[in-house]
Every structure is written in C-alpha cells, then in structure tokens.
Design a protein around this motif. Structure first.
Motif, short mmCIF file in Angstrom:
data_model
loop_
_atom_site.label_atom_id
_atom_site.label_comp_id
_atom_site.label_asym_id
_atom_site.label_seq_id
_atom_site.Cartn_x
_atom_site.Cartn_y
_atom_site.Cartn_z
N LEU A 148 -7.77 2.36 -7.77
CA LEU A 148 -6.47 2.42 -7.13
C LEU A 148 -6.20 1.08 -6.48
O LEU A 148 -7.01 0.60 -5.68
CB LEU A 148 -6.42 3.54 -6.09
CG LEU A 148 -5.13 3.64 -5.28
CD1 LEU A 148 -3.95 3.96 -6.19
CD2 LEU A 148 -5.27 4.68 -4.19
N ARG A 149 -5.10 0.46 -6.83
CA ARG A 149 -4.74 -0.83 -6.24
C ARG A 149 -3.53 -0.60 -5.35
O ARG A 149 -2.48 -0.18 -5.82
CB ARG A 149 -4.43 -1.85 -7.31
CG ARG A 149 -5.64 -2.13 -8.16
CD ARG A 149 -5.44 -3.21 -9.18
NE ARG A 149 -4.06 -3.44 -9.55
CZ ARG A 149 -3.69 -4.22 -10.56
NH1 ARG A 149 -4.58 -4.81 -11.27
NH2 ARG A 149 -2.42 -4.39 -10.83
N MET A 150 -3.69 -0.89 -4.10
CA MET A 150 -2.62 -0.71 -3.14
C MET A 150 -1.95 -2.06 -2.87
O MET A 150 -2.61 -3.09 -2.93
CB MET A 150 -3.16 -0.12 -1.83
CG MET A 150 -3.81 1.25 -2.00
SD MET A 150 -2.73 2.49 -2.70
CE MET A 150 -1.60 2.73 -1.35
N PRO A 151 -0.67 -2.03 -2.58
CA PRO A 151 0.03 -3.29 -2.30
C PRO A 151 -0.56 -3.99 -1.08
O PRO A 151 -1.00 -3.34 -0.13
CB PRO A 151 1.47 -2.86 -2.04
CG PRO A 151 1.40 -1.41 -1.73
CD PRO A 151 0.18 -0.87 -2.41
N SER A 152 -0.56 -5.31 -1.12
CA SER A 152 -1.13 -6.07 -0.01
C SER A 152 -0.06 -6.59 0.94
O SER A 152 -0.35 -7.36 1.83
CB SER A 152 -1.95 -7.24 -0.55
OG SER A 152 -1.13 -8.09 -1.31
N SER A 153 1.19 -6.16 0.73
CA SER A 153 2.26 -6.63 1.61
C SER A 153 2.11 -6.01 3.00
O SER A 153 1.49 -4.96 3.16
CB SER A 153 3.62 -6.25 1.01
OG SER A 153 3.73 -4.86 0.88
N PRO A 154 2.69 -6.67 4.00
CA PRO A 154 2.59 -6.15 5.37
C PRO A 154 3.18 -4.73 5.45
O PRO A 154 4.18 -4.44 4.83
CB PRO A 154 3.41 -7.12 6.20
CG PRO A 154 3.66 -8.30 5.33
CD PRO A 154 3.46 -7.89 3.92
N ILE A 155 2.53 -3.91 6.21
CA ILE A 155 2.94 -2.51 6.35
C ILE A 155 3.60 -2.32 7.72
O ILE A 155 3.08 -2.75 8.73
CB ILE A 155 1.72 -1.56 6.23
CG1 ILE A 155 1.01 -1.74 4.89
CG2 ILE A 155 2.12 -0.13 6.46
CD1 ILE A 155 1.79 -1.28 3.70
N ALA A 156 4.75 -1.65 7.71
CA ALA A 156 5.41 -1.26 8.96
C ALA A 156 5.16 0.23 9.17
O ALA A 156 5.20 1.01 8.23
CB ALA A 156 6.92 -1.52 8.86
N HIS B 225 -1.09 6.90 -0.49
CA HIS B 225 -0.44 7.38 -1.72
C HIS B 225 1.06 7.58 -1.49
O HIS B 225 1.87 7.30 -2.39
CB HIS B 225 -1.10 8.67 -2.21
CG HIS B 225 -2.47 8.46 -2.74
ND1 HIS B 225 -2.73 7.96 -4.00
CD2 HIS B 225 -3.68 8.65 -2.18
CE1 HIS B 225 -4.03 7.86 -4.19
NE2 HIS B 225 -4.63 8.28 -3.09
N MET B 226 1.44 8.07 -0.33
CA MET B 226 2.85 8.24 -0.01
C MET B 226 3.54 6.88 0.03
O MET B 226 4.66 6.71 -0.48
CB MET B 226 3.02 8.99 1.30
CG MET B 226 2.58 10.44 1.22
SD MET B 226 2.52 11.26 2.81
CE MET B 226 4.25 11.55 3.09
N THR B 227 2.88 5.88 0.62
CA THR B 227 3.43 4.53 0.68
C THR B 227 3.62 3.98 -0.74
O THR B 227 4.67 3.40 -1.05
CB THR B 227 2.50 3.61 1.49
OG1 THR B 227 2.40 4.11 2.82
CG2 THR B 227 2.99 2.18 1.51
N LEU C 200 6.61 5.64 -2.44
CA LEU C 200 7.88 5.10 -1.95
C LEU C 200 8.15 3.72 -2.55
O LEU C 200 9.29 3.39 -2.90
CB LEU C 200 7.87 5.01 -0.43
CG LEU C 200 8.06 6.34 0.30
CD1 LEU C 200 7.80 6.16 1.80
CD2 LEU C 200 9.46 6.88 0.08
N LYS C 201 7.12 2.91 -2.67
CA LYS C 201 7.29 1.56 -3.24
C LYS C 201 7.70 1.66 -4.71
O LYS C 201 8.59 0.92 -5.17
CB LYS C 201 6.01 0.76 -3.09
CG LYS C 201 6.18 -0.68 -3.48
CD LYS C 201 5.01 -1.52 -3.03
CE LYS C 201 5.31 -2.98 -3.31
NZ LYS C 201 4.83 -3.87 -2.31
N ILE C 202 7.07 2.57 -5.45
CA ILE C 202 7.42 2.78 -6.86
C ILE C 202 8.87 3.25 -6.97
O ILE C 202 9.63 2.79 -7.82
CB ILE C 202 6.45 3.78 -7.52
CG1 ILE C 202 5.06 3.14 -7.65
CG2 ILE C 202 6.97 4.25 -8.87
CD1 ILE C 202 3.96 4.13 -7.98
#
Length: 78
Positions: free
Chosen positions: A24-32, A56-58, A61-63
C-alpha cells in the motif's frame, strides 16, 4: 458504458504472488486534520479493513478528488 461493456480479456489475473508482493502506497503530501461526519455504515466498513482505516479513507478521498478533476477536464475539452 457499464462495467460489463469493458473488455478486460487482455488483463492477466491477479495471483497470490502479486498480492504477496503488493504494498500500500500512501500519498506523501502534507496532511490536514479535519472533522468530517461519516455515516456509521461507511465508518464500520473502513474500520473492518484494519487499523489503517483513516489512511484508507484519506486515500479514497484523494482518488475521488482526482477522478472529479479528470471528469471536469474532460467536460471542458468536449
């Protein structure tokens, strides 16, 4: 077009070997951090998938956001 209309005959089946190597690769962008109401059935479903429910919810939402951007761009170019 429905899912049944899509020709998937050239896609090889996903094997146990594929899933054993998958990560699983999660985005590395800053999270709010935000507070969003989620219906209980949806939350239970994500939680049933394991301890990484919030990640997974994050990702979902990004997808969704990316798909909406693509859809809007396609509508503009038509």
């Amino acid at each position: 077009m429905t899912d049944d209309d899509i020709d998937t005959s050239d896609i090889p089946p996903l094997t146990d070997e594929f899933f054993s190597k998958a990560k699983l690769r999660m985005p590395s962008s800053p999270i709010a951090t935000v507070s969003v109401p989620v219906d209980s059935e949806t939350l239970k479903w994500f939680q049933s998938k394991g301890e990484d429910a919030e990640q997974h919810m994050t990702a979902a939402l990004k997808i969704y956001a990316a798909a909406q951007q693509t859809s809007a761009a396609m509508r503009q170019s038509a």
